[in-house]
Design an enzyme around this catalytic site. Structure first.
Site, PDB file in Angstrom:
ATOM      1  CB  CYS D 140      -0.931  -0.006   1.209  1.00 17.27           C
ATOM      2  SG  CYS D 140      -0.172  -0.579   2.743  1.00 17.27           S
ATOM      3  CG  HIS D 220      -0.240   3.714   5.706  1.00 22.51           C
ATOM      4  ND1 HIS D 220       0.130   3.043   6.836  1.00 22.51           N
ATOM      5  CD2 HIS D 220      -0.488   2.747   4.776  1.00 22.51           C
ATOM      6  CE1 HIS D 220       0.123   1.734   6.609  1.00 22.51           C
ATOM      7  NE2 HIS D 220      -0.259   1.521   5.367  1.00 22.51           N
TER       8      HIS D 220
HETATM    9  N1  LIG Z   1      -4.036  -4.841   5.279  1.00 22.89           N
HETATM   10  C1  LIG Z   1      -3.289  -4.002   4.632  1.00 22.89           C
HETATM   11  O1  LIG Z   1      -3.231  -2.852   5.008  1.00 22.89           O
HETATM   12  C2  LIG Z   1      -2.501  -4.430   3.424  1.00 22.89           C
HETATM   13  C3  LIG Z   1      -2.233  -3.483   2.449  1.00 22.89           C
HETATM   14  C4  LIG Z   1      -1.526  -3.869   1.303  1.00 22.89           C
HETATM   15  C5  LIG Z   1      -1.048  -5.154   1.192  1.00 22.89           C
HETATM   16  N2  LIG Z   1      -1.320  -6.039   2.190  1.00 22.89           N
HETATM   17  C6  LIG Z   1      -0.793  -7.398   2.014  1.00 22.89           C
HETATM   18  O2  LIG Z   1      -1.858  -8.206   1.589  1.00 22.89           O
HETATM   19  C7  LIG Z   1      -1.679  -9.519   2.107  1.00 22.89           C
HETATM   20  C8  LIG Z   1      -2.913  -9.914   2.868  1.00 22.89           C
HETATM   21  O3  LIG Z   1      -3.046  -9.026   3.980  1.00 22.89           O
HETATM   22  P1  LIG Z   1      -4.430  -8.807   4.705  1.00 22.89           P
HETATM   23  O4  LIG Z   1      -4.300  -7.525   5.456  1.00 22.89           O
HETATM   24  O5  LIG Z   1      -5.549  -8.966   3.749  1.00 22.89           O
HETATM   25  O6  LIG Z   1      -4.409  -9.979   5.750  1.00 22.89           O
HETATM   26  P2  LIG Z   1      -5.651 -10.580   6.542  1.00 22.89           P
HETATM   27  O7  LIG Z   1      -5.085 -11.207   7.745  1.00 22.89           O
HETATM   28  O8  LIG Z   1      -6.724  -9.558   6.690  1.00 22.89           O
HETATM   29  O9  LIG Z   1      -6.215 -11.684   5.550  1.00 22.89           O
HETATM   30  C9  LIG Z   1      -5.508 -12.846   5.253  1.00 22.89           C
HETATM   31  C10 LIG Z   1      -6.505 -13.944   4.988  1.00 22.89           C
HETATM   32  O10 LIG Z   1      -5.809 -15.108   4.596  1.00 22.89           O
HETATM   33  C11 LIG Z   1      -6.336 -16.219   5.287  1.00 22.89           C
HETATM   34  N3  LIG Z   1      -5.294 -17.255   5.387  1.00 22.89           N
HETATM   35  C12 LIG Z   1      -4.580 -17.649   6.452  1.00 22.89           C
HETATM   36  N4  LIG Z   1      -3.732 -18.634   6.108  1.00 22.89           N
HETATM   37  C13 LIG Z   1      -3.930 -18.864   4.795  1.00 22.89           C
HETATM   38  C14 LIG Z   1      -3.348 -19.773   3.869  1.00 22.89           C
HETATM   39  N5  LIG Z   1      -2.415 -20.629   4.222  1.00 22.89           N
HETATM   40  N6  LIG Z   1      -3.775 -19.702   2.601  1.00 22.89           N
HETATM   41  C15 LIG Z   1      -4.714 -18.826   2.213  1.00 22.89           C
HETATM   42  N7  LIG Z   1      -5.302 -17.953   3.062  1.00 22.89           N
HETATM   43  C16 LIG Z   1      -4.905 -17.981   4.335  1.00 22.89           C
HETATM   44  C17 LIG Z   1      -6.765 -15.669   6.601  1.00 22.89           C
HETATM   45  O11 LIG Z   1      -7.754 -16.481   7.183  1.00 22.89           O
HETATM   46  C18 LIG Z   1      -7.310 -14.313   6.215  1.00 22.89           C
HETATM   47  O12 LIG Z   1      -8.655 -14.393   5.856  1.00 22.89           O
HETATM   48  C19 LIG Z   1      -0.387  -9.482   2.906  1.00 22.89           C
HETATM   49  O13 LIG Z   1       0.685  -9.804   2.062  1.00 22.89           O
HETATM   50  C20 LIG Z   1      -0.290  -8.040   3.274  1.00 22.89           C
HETATM   51  O14 LIG Z   1       1.029  -7.643   3.576  1.00 22.89           O
HETATM   52  C21 LIG Z   1      -2.064  -5.708   3.266  1.00 22.89           C
END
Ligand SMILES: NC(=O)c1ccc[n+]([C@@H]2O[C@H](COP(=O)([O-])OP(=O)(O)OC[C@H]3O[C@@H](n4cnc5c(N)ncnc54)[C@H](O)[C@@H]3O)[C@@H](O)[C@H]2O)c1
Ligand SMILES: NC(=O)c1ccc[n+]([C@@H]2O[C@H](COP(=O)([O-])OP(=O)(O)OC[C@H]3O[C@@H](n4cnc5c(N)ncnc54)[C@H](O)[C@@H]3O)[C@@H](O)[C@H]2O)c1
Ligand SMILES: NC(=O)c1ccc[n+]([C@@H]2O[C@H](COP(=O)([O-])OP(=O)(O)OC[C@H]3O[C@@H](n4cnc5c(N)ncnc54)[C@H](O)[C@@H]3O)[C@@H](O)[C@H]2O)c1
Ligand SMILES: NC(=O)c1ccc[n+]([C@@H]2O[C@H](COP(=O)([O-])OP(=O)(O)OC[C@H]3O[C@@H](n4cnc5c(N)ncnc54)[C@H](O)[C@@H]3O)[C@@H](O)[C@H]2O)c1
Lengths: 337, 337, 337, 337
Positions: D140, D220
């Site tokens: 992000c 942010h």
């Molecule tokens: N939240 C943010 O602000 C943000 C912003 C940009 C990028 N990201 C990136 O996006 C990715 C996801 O982040 P998020 O915030 O959505 O996380 P999150 O924790 O909200 O969601 C992750 C999901 O994946 C599921 N999960 C757990 N183990 C798993 C597996 N082995 N296989 C598939 N799914 C599984 C979880 O149950 C959950 O629903 C990460 O790489 C994060 O760094 C997050």
């Protein structure tokens, strides 16, 4: 003995009073309070004489069973200098009263620079206060920036400083200040007024500041960039800053990761109120790439201006020089971690 | 002289060590640390001998240039009692080590009651620790509830106590704990385990608790209802609580409105680390309607168990009685505001 | 068609306007704004006619290039009922204006009960508003308590309710409200005014409330104890509450642990603005021991009064009965999760 | 039709799924979940087929009465591309599974750059993903910086960018993340890894970043300085940024002062989940002095990468060009405020 009064016994006033009381060459004649709240007990515990800041509230003190030694005017007549620690903006309204009593006065950073003849910082601008009738100790943020930028400028030359100030939203005891879950551009316009305020201390130093307000009460955090006129290595800058009396280099190995741990460190060191009078520069953050220096510093807003007020008193009322005054203040308070 | 060791020099351990060192009838033999972070400096400043909590980290101390007086086993062999202040759950893993060294031990409230023969609170359950080999000082919340409920039960009888605990999310130096912008039912099930924990101290007192976790670091806040067996007026309850050594009635007129101002009040009073060892009951909140008593109390989680640990040491190792021990502890520390 | 105006297009006003616009039996004639800030764009997007709330600010709208359909007086003359959503306390100052224009008015919970003939809640007090000229929809906290206590009282009888309200410090867009790192007894006196306010809806129900203010923006959290007149088991209470239209039982298995997840759940469900119009009762928390029921409920302060305002409009201006009005409101908005 | 699967239905996965489902040239074949919590209901409401992310948890879904369309492997075999939205670091562990099924994959910014052949941003680096088997949509923060710096570099040349990132501590539904009352240098070392990550998108752009973590959940905040190679006036920069599709200039006159009001603005505009897909640059903050540009921008961490994922899908699986893909994504989602 320099006879000193403190007008306004709040966050800053309490600390200035204690610091003055600790100086062998000063007598704290008394402090004023605007109302008989818990601060009264703090003053009494320490044996400080109490005066009413506002004449028509004298009754309130009587009603609360609090003995007064007089009102502000009485205090002003008994001192060589008064330190105004009233709320931001109230100092300006007090100024004519000080003049009427012919009492030299020190104001705080919440007032406009115009309230006084000179803005003061012991490191960068001690002589400006010499013999003045009205001096303003610059704000917590400006004090910290001046302490940091002065040695950098003297040693390497500062081509341009750019600082983001992530300011605490309120002090720990202020329950009516926010924000709660927001980072607020404050002011939204960049550069902010903090840069020009640094120029009251270091007139020719090019510095641009951008200010945010955050939901924390403990300390300000500064993200600092300085484009230098030469290219020292990071170690040299670290050594330079380590030599400054009022800068504390937070050791990388100490496992201190934020303001909470810094305050605990201060409390561990026996500091009254857990105060950090020094700029707290994160050693690990100091980094020079080319001529660009980067670092983070934390500033304890309640404390860093306190030794400056003590020095300002000496600058106004004696001929003690800057180095001697700073040394005395540091020793009596225990500045230096 | 009672020889005391402290195993784990963190939030609670630091304070227990200082409190023990202040007792004329005790000697602090030493404290352990798990790693050579900034706590090492705090111990050194105070002249406390330092031991490695974990044998295979001895190298880390050497690498950091920190002198050790030995390892945990050495400390255990040199003391009459060890106060375990390791992180929640680690105490249980330490228990067999204490047994192996035949060293009586005091555990903290983060451990299950089963870790020790007896749960301890000086007000309600001093004798239970007499001569025991393993005692658990109950948690900050349970300590505060026991102190409050014991006198109410003795004087008026408690038909039922119902308490909502709004717990701080983390201590000030813990940057990895939340929540940030949420109030979390924790546990979501009501009643929470805090009621049964009170019953370790006051076995027959009917008490139901409901617990929340909030984004604050300073203190817990308890919203208390007690249905009494008689119907005193509010003033009588106020007087009863005012008479308790370890309860501080926050005076209505003081203008203190939250944990921030309470901590400032403690710092004004010169308390080390700004500690509030007492339950802080908001005088203005005390109210009886019919047989229903209501009040708010604040609890400084880092501090209230500290005098209890000192008393627990005496209960385990001497025949000093409760009143005498509490009096000594209070006087040496300065408990009572 | 009931012609409706909304005076004050802020947190509550925006939502009431949208809800009114969604009713087949109502026409939103227009909304007022006090100044031409970003809310103007929201109204324009939705095609709502805009009126100036304050006559002497008409220029500001012109300067900002915003077209007005008139001023407040014009709106009042064009509607059957006005919903006052001005800031707390301003409603009272607006009341004479509504009277002068002979326009029936609905006020919000920030006003004193005395502002209106009747206090309103659709569940407990629909008929009170029938034909009235001035009605007050009770506050978000009172609305939620009334919805919860009414069925409990009807079904089991309430001997006494005791509730700790952990209130949000400010709404998400209010950056100047605190506290930041404190839980503030507010008011410090117990019981708070919230209990008597519940009695405006449920006059004979014994309820004591204690109120705190916390550094969160999302929702209020209520820790509820009700001593019932009979002793149902927990499951029966759960079923009773599950049957209520405007109560959402947060399912234990859903893995929702706080206000943040609740709001995400609402957003997942496609709710506009992530609004939760229902009381959110944590299923896992519902517990009866003896005749003492305990539970936690969360209240979305920005949303729960919105369907009540819609029903109040019908109660004042039509002869539709409570059940029919509630059913229509629920269906059009999508109340019920 | 491009057949798409989403592996991991959390904060990012939910949004990517909705965005894919809204594209006329894509079919959302299904989403996976790791456990049957409330997200299951969200997927069901939208009619998304559900697959178990982890084979040995299939039973849990059955126990919860949730119908599965299969397991991850089944989904992989049915799609042209999978978007990995698993927790940070888990994507890397999933990579071999995708390879085994010969399914091209898009990873998120929580993974190391090495997880994929190319890092992706639609503005600066669309073609890099063309035909690749593994692409990483940058984080992000990096996405927002790339969007901002690319046009500045193209138009004026960037001599050096220096950015302080004040990052949100956790997302709104994450109750176990801190800090509570602290601003944490994170990492303590400066420059942080965010600068090099920008260089994955804009390889030759000199950019130094310093990162802090703050107790907020909403957005942010970036404090940006860019020394340009020419010296445009502030208005020209404003116009340049206003022309960018995925940058929203927060209008000075709107009275929006922080993330809370920004989110309310998005909700007012009817955005699903209140999402802000655009960088939010504070118009009032844009200022050029000499060649130094300053500005603040806010970034909705949950949303800004969503349109980028949609574009990455097209880049990998079609020959649609960047401008066309971005235009389609923007139009279908409604990007642009
Ligand atoms: N939240 C943010 O602000 C943000 C912003 C940009 C990028 N990201 C990136 O996006 C990715 C996801 O982040 P998020 O915030 O959505 O996380 P999150 O924790 O909200 O969601 C992750 C999901 O994946 C599921 N999960 C757990 N183990 C798993 C597996 N082995 N296989 C598939 N799914 C599984 C979880 O149950 C959950 O629903 C990460 O790489 C994060 O760094 C997050
Ligand atoms: N708190 C900080 O972080 C900080 C840091 C540096 C400088 N300052 C500056 O120091 C000054 C004092 O700030 P503070 O934080 O101590 O405020 P404060 O509110 O804590 O204390 C002000 C005290 O002045 C008293 N007072 C009110 N009216 C008065 C009057 N007419 N005359 C005398 N006293 C009166 C109040 O009762 C209170 O005790 C301000 O100019 C402020 O900007 C504050
Ligand atoms: N902090 C509170 O609010 C509070 C209040 C009352 C009771 N307690 C209880 O007191 C105990 C200590 O809590 P704390 O808050 O002081 O924790 P802490 O994390 O602040 O301190 C624990 C210390 O133990 C050290 N340690 C780690 N592993 C160790 C080991 N194997 N052996 C010995 N020491 C080890 C750590 O380095 C740290 O210095 C816990 O049981 C806790 O539940 C804490
Ligand atoms: N926000 C809540 O959580 C909440 C919940 C329930 C009830 N209420 C009550 O609803 C009422 C409105 O509160 P809010 O939170 O929507 O406030 P708000 O500040 O969000 O909105 C008030 C609106 O009224 C406008 N306004 C200002 N002066 C006005 C005037 N003279 N005439 C008309 N409009 C004027 C303001 O510009 C603003 O748009 C208050 O009585 C409040 O106590 C608020």
């Amino acid at each position: 003995m320099i006879r000193v009064g403190v007008n306004g016994y709040g966050t800053i006033g309490k600390r200035v009073a204690d610091a003055v009381a600790a100086q062998p060459d000063m007598t704290l004649v008394g402090v004023t309070k605007a109302s008989p709240d818990y601060g009264v007990e703090a003053a009494a515990r320490r044996g400080y004489d109490l005066y009413a800041a506002v004449e028509d509230r004298v009754e309130d003190f009587a009603a609360a069973g609090v003995d007064l030694s007089g009102i502000l005017g009485d205090l002003l007549d008994a001192v060589d200098v008064v330190v105004d620690c009233a709320p931001s903006g109230v100092g300006e309204r007090n100024a004519p009263v000080y003049e009427a009593h012919d009492t030299p006065a020190i104001f705080q950073g919440g007032e406009d620079a115009a309230v006084a003849e000179a803005s003061f910082n012991a490191r960068g601008r001690f002589e400006a206060a010499r013999g003045a009738d009205a001096v303003r100790v610059v704000s917590c943020n400006t004090t910290a920036l001046s302490r940091l930028l002065a040695p950098l400028d003297e040693t390497y030359g500062v081509e341009k400083a750019r600082v983001t100030l992530v300011r605490r939203g309120g002090d720990p005891s202020e329950t009516d200040r926010g924000p709660i879950n927001d980072i607020v551009p404050d002011p939204a316009a960049v550069p902010s007024h903090h840069g020009p305020d640094v120029n009251e201390i270091l007139p020719d130093l090019p510095v641009d500041t951008a200010a945010l307000k955050a939901p924390v009460t403990g300390m300000h955090t500064h993200s600092v960039n300085v484009t230098l006129e030469s290219d020292p290595d990071s170690g040299a800058v670290r050594d330079l800053l380590a030599d400054e009396d009022r800068i504390f280099l937070v050791p990388e190995a100490a496992g201190i990761d934020g303001a909470g741990a810094l305050k605990e460190y201060a409390a561990d060191a026996g500091r009254p109120r857990g105060d950090l009078w020094e700029n707290c520069v994160w050693e690990e953050s100091i980094s020079v790439t080319g001529r660009d220096l980067y670092l983070f510093q934390n500033v304890h807003q309640e404390a860093d201006v306190v030794p400056e007020n003590v020095d300002a008193i000496r600058a106004m009322t004696t001929d003690v020089d800057a180095a001697e005054s700073v040394a005395r203040t540091n020793e009596t308070l225990g500045v230096g971690l």
